[in-house]
Scaffold this motif. Structure first.
Motif, PDB file in Angstrom:
ATOM      1  N   SER A  75      34.671 -44.901  20.757  1.00  0.00           N
ATOM      2  CA  SER A  75      34.777 -44.840  22.221  1.00  0.00           C
ATOM      3  C   SER A  75      33.442 -44.437  22.839  1.00  0.00           C
ATOM      4  N   ALA A  76      32.687 -43.565  22.128  1.00  0.00           N
ATOM      5  CA  ALA A  76      31.352 -43.212  22.612  1.00  0.00           C
ATOM      6  C   ALA A  76      30.438 -44.439  22.597  1.00  0.00           C
ATOM      7  N   LEU A  77      30.562 -45.282  21.551  1.00  0.00           N
ATOM      8  CA  LEU A  77      29.804 -46.547  21.527  1.00  0.00           C
ATOM      9  C   LEU A  77      30.129 -47.383  22.755  1.00  0.00           C
ATOM     10  N   ASP A  78      31.389 -47.415  23.132  1.00  0.00           N
ATOM     11  CA  ASP A  78      31.844 -48.259  24.239  1.00  0.00           C
ATOM     12  C   ASP A  78      31.228 -47.849  25.568  1.00  0.00           C
ATOM     13  N   THR A  79      30.778 -46.593  25.678  1.00  0.00           N
ATOM     14  CA  THR A  79      30.131 -46.158  26.926  1.00  0.00           C
ATOM     15  C   THR A  79      28.736 -46.762  27.074  1.00  0.00           C
ATOM     16  N   LEU A  80      28.162 -47.241  25.947  1.00  0.00           N
ATOM     17  CA  LEU A  80      26.783 -47.749  25.893  1.00  0.00           C
ATOM     18  C   LEU A  80      25.766 -46.663  26.269  1.00  0.00           C
ATOM     19  N   ASP A  81      26.178 -45.411  26.119  1.00  0.00           N
ATOM     20  CA  ASP A  81      25.328 -44.256  26.444  1.00  0.00           C
ATOM     21  C   ASP A  81      24.913 -43.592  25.125  1.00  0.00           C
ATOM     22  N   SER A  82      23.646 -43.711  24.758  1.00  0.00           N
ATOM     23  CA  SER A  82      23.168 -43.170  23.482  1.00  0.00           C
ATOM     24  C   SER A  82      23.330 -41.655  23.407  1.00  0.00           C
ATOM     25  N   ASP A  83      23.265 -40.978  24.540  1.00  0.00           N
ATOM     26  CA  ASP A  83      23.460 -39.527  24.566  1.00  0.00           C
ATOM     27  C   ASP A  83      24.885 -39.170  24.179  1.00  0.00           C
ATOM     28  N   ALA A  84      25.852 -39.928  24.697  1.00  0.00           N
ATOM     29  CA  ALA A  84      27.263 -39.667  24.386  1.00  0.00           C
ATOM     30  C   ALA A  84      27.528 -39.873  22.894  1.00  0.00           C
ATOM     31  N   VAL A  85      26.894 -40.882  22.291  1.00  0.00           N
ATOM     32  CA  VAL A  85      27.085 -41.129  20.863  1.00  0.00           C
ATOM     33  C   VAL A  85      26.435 -40.013  20.047  1.00  0.00           C
ATOM     34  N   ALA A  86      25.198 -39.660  20.382  1.00  0.00           N
ATOM     35  CA  ALA A  86      24.475 -38.637  19.622  1.00  0.00           C
ATOM     36  C   ALA A  86      25.198 -37.297  19.660  1.00  0.00           C
ATOM     37  N   LYS A  87      25.924 -37.028  20.747  1.00  0.00           N
ATOM     38  CA  LYS A  87      26.650 -35.776  20.867  1.00  0.00           C
ATOM     39  C   LYS A  87      27.878 -35.713  19.961  1.00  0.00           C
ATOM     40  N   ARG A  88      28.260 -36.843  19.358  1.00  0.00           N
ATOM     41  CA  ARG A  88      29.368 -36.836  18.404  1.00  0.00           C
ATOM     42  C   ARG A  88      28.934 -36.266  17.053  1.00  0.00           C
ATOM     43  N   TYR A  89      27.632 -36.081  16.864  1.00  0.00           N
ATOM     44  CA  TYR A  89      27.102 -35.586  15.595  1.00  0.00           C
ATOM     45  C   TYR A  89      26.908 -34.073  15.649  1.00  0.00           C
ATOM     46  N   ALA A  90      27.042 -33.428  14.493  1.00  0.00           N
ATOM     47  CA  ALA A  90      26.883 -31.981  14.384  1.00  0.00           C
ATOM     48  C   ALA A  90      25.433 -31.568  14.632  1.00  0.00           C
ATOM     49  N   LYS A  91      25.217 -30.277  14.825  1.00  0.00           N
ATOM     50  CA  LYS A  91      23.874 -29.773  15.121  1.00  0.00           C
ATOM     51  C   LYS A  91      22.881 -30.125  14.021  1.00  0.00           C
ATOM     52  N   GLU A  92      23.348 -30.156  12.781  1.00  0.00           N
ATOM     53  CA  GLU A  92      22.486 -30.530  11.662  1.00  0.00           C
ATOM     54  C   GLU A  92      22.998 -31.814  11.023  1.00  0.00           C
ATOM     55  N   GLY A  93      23.448 -32.738  11.864  1.00  0.00           N
ATOM     56  CA  GLY A  93      23.999 -33.990  11.374  1.00  0.00           C
ATOM     57  C   GLY A  93      22.948 -34.887  10.742  1.00  0.00           C
ATOM     58  N   VAL A  94      23.403 -35.725   9.802  1.00  0.00           N
ATOM     59  CA  VAL A  94      22.540 -36.710   9.153  1.00  0.00           C
ATOM     60  C   VAL A  94      23.164 -38.087   9.332  1.00  0.00           C
ATOM     61  N   LEU A  95      22.354 -39.034   9.823  1.00  0.00           N
ATOM     62  CA  LEU A  95      22.774 -40.425   9.973  1.00  0.00           C
ATOM     63  C   LEU A  95      21.871 -41.292   9.103  1.00  0.00           C
ATOM     64  N   LEU A  96      22.485 -42.034   8.171  1.00  0.00           N
ATOM     65  CA  LEU A  96      21.773 -43.058   7.405  1.00  0.00           C
ATOM     66  C   LEU A  96      22.276 -44.395   7.941  1.00  0.00           C
ATOM     67  N   PRO A  97      21.567 -44.991   8.903  1.00  0.00           N
ATOM     68  CA  PRO A  97      22.140 -46.074   9.699  1.00  0.00           C
ATOM     69  C   PRO A  97      22.116 -47.435   9.003  1.00  0.00           C
ATOM     70  N   THR A  98      22.920 -48.355   9.555  1.00  0.00           N
ATOM     71  CA  THR A  98      23.074 -49.688   8.974  1.00  0.00           C
ATOM     72  C   THR A  98      21.795 -50.498   9.079  1.00  0.00           C
ATOM     73  N   VAL A  99      21.128 -50.443  10.223  1.00  0.00           N
ATOM     74  CA  VAL A  99      20.012 -51.360  10.470  1.00  0.00           C
ATOM     75  C   VAL A  99      18.701 -50.612  10.720  1.00  0.00           C
ATOM     76  N   SER A 100      18.509 -49.528   9.978  1.00  0.00           N
ATOM     77  CA  SER A 100      17.229 -48.815  10.015  1.00  0.00           C
ATOM     78  C   SER A 100      17.012 -48.162   8.661  1.00  0.00           C
ATOM     79  N   ASP A 101      15.772 -48.184   8.180  1.00  0.00           N
ATOM     80  CA  ASP A 101      15.445 -47.548   6.908  1.00  0.00           C
ATOM     81  C   ASP A 101      15.197 -46.055   7.049  1.00  0.00           C
ATOM     82  N   VAL A 102      15.192 -45.534   8.271  1.00  0.00           N
ATOM     83  CA  VAL A 102      14.774 -44.153   8.535  1.00  0.00           C
ATOM     84  C   VAL A 102      15.990 -43.234   8.642  1.00  0.00           C
ATOM     85  N   PRO A 103      16.118 -42.214   7.785  1.00  0.00           N
ATOM     86  CA  PRO A 103      17.181 -41.226   7.965  1.00  0.00           C
ATOM     87  C   PRO A 103      17.000 -40.493   9.287  1.00  0.00           C
ATOM     88  N   ARG A 104      18.098 -40.277   9.994  1.00  0.00           N
ATOM     89  CA  ARG A 104      18.063 -39.571  11.274  1.00  0.00           C
ATOM     90  C   ARG A 104      18.728 -38.213  11.074  1.00  0.00           C
TER      91      ARG A 104
END
Length: 278
Positions: A75-104
């Motif tokens: 649902s956060a994706l559906d807002t198209l708001d990157s801030d809303a999506v990023a806020k779904r992650y924990a303070k020390e969250g790790v994202l290994l994304p589908t279309v990027s080689d860079v760990p976030r």
């Protein structure tokens, strides 16, 4: 609670600190192991941890509720708001994304990834889901499919979400998403025959046997050319041979040997996954 054995002794129990700068009081569990060294008793081991009753532990969560956490992210994706999506992650969250080689690994880098990804107007649906959970955490891994609203393209991927209960909410502590390897290997020839479940589980023994050599080079060689290790006792993602070997330089000093307690295997063409508890 005191235990003695010459020339060492142990004192374990509960202590409380008063912080003179603030007046705060902190209660904790402790263990001291003392050894007699150079005619003095010295601390050989000191373990101090917050009283678990004081930690914000989440109530138990059902499998359906775990799967429902995906919809909060979707649902956060559906807002198209990157801030809303990023806020779904924990303070020390790790994202290994589908279309990027860079760990976030922080809010800013996770948000930066979604600034671009949301331009595709993605919406996801879970096709297969495997859930495990415990006090204050849960994990959902499987396969999902995205429809890109901007183009109509469909993209299927494997996923792992690990959620933790943080500040009264379930947040994403770890998110790993990767393209389905069959699509990437469709043009390749000579792919090996599918591997049985038991053989997948036995691959752990190759890694465990490498640990037994106490040679970090042997362990690091068990990882692929473009690996990713998110280790147990380090906050740093290891994404190449040198950093993986560096981690095991220290870890092997503990002489670890492992055994699998729970195993969940997934298999495809030229890939397999074993996720569980060891």
């Amino acid at each position: 609670f005191i235990w003695r054995s010459c020339p060492q002794c142990q004192d374990a129990g509960i202590y409380e600190f008063t912080m003179g700068a603030t007046g705060d009081k902190v209660k904790a569990r402790y263990t001291y192991v003392y050894v007699y060294e150079n005619n003095q008793w010295k601390i050989a081991h000191h373990h101090s941890s917050v009283m678990p009753e004081g930690i914000d532990i989440a109530k138990s969560i059902t499998e359906d509720e775990v799967r429902g956490l995906f919809q909060l992210w979707n649902s956060a994706l559906d807002t198209l708001d990157s801030d809303a999506v990023a806020k779904r992650y924990a303070k020390e969250g790790v994202l290994l994304p589908t279309v990027s080689d860079v760990p976030r690994t922080d809010y800013d880098s996770i948000k930066a990834y979604f600034v671009d990804f949301l331009k595709k107007k993605p919406q996801g649906v879970i096709l297969e889901s495997y859930v495990t959970s415990g006090p204050g955490w849960c994990m959902d891994d499987g396969i999902y499919e995205f429809t890109m609203g901007a183009t109509g393209d469909k993209v299927k991927a494997r996923y792992s979400f690990i959620y933790k209960f943080e500040d009264g909410q379930w947040k994403i502590a770890h998110h790993h998403s990767s393209m389905m390897p069959e699509a990437q290997l469709a043009a390749s020839s000579g792919a090996p025959a599918p591997i049985p479940d038991a053989e997948v589980r036995s691959l752990f023994s190759l890694w465990n046997n490498a640990l037994a050599t106490l040679d970090p080079d042997e362990v690091a060689k068990r990882y692929s050319k473009a690996p990713c290790l998110l280790p147990t006792v380090s906050d740093v993602p290891r994404t190449d041979y040198d950093t993986i070997k560096d981690y095991f330089d220290a870890f092997l000093l503990k002489k670890p040997q492992g055994v699998i307690l729970e195993s969940n295997v997934m298999i495809g063409t030229n890939w397999c996954q074993d996720a569980g508890i060891y």
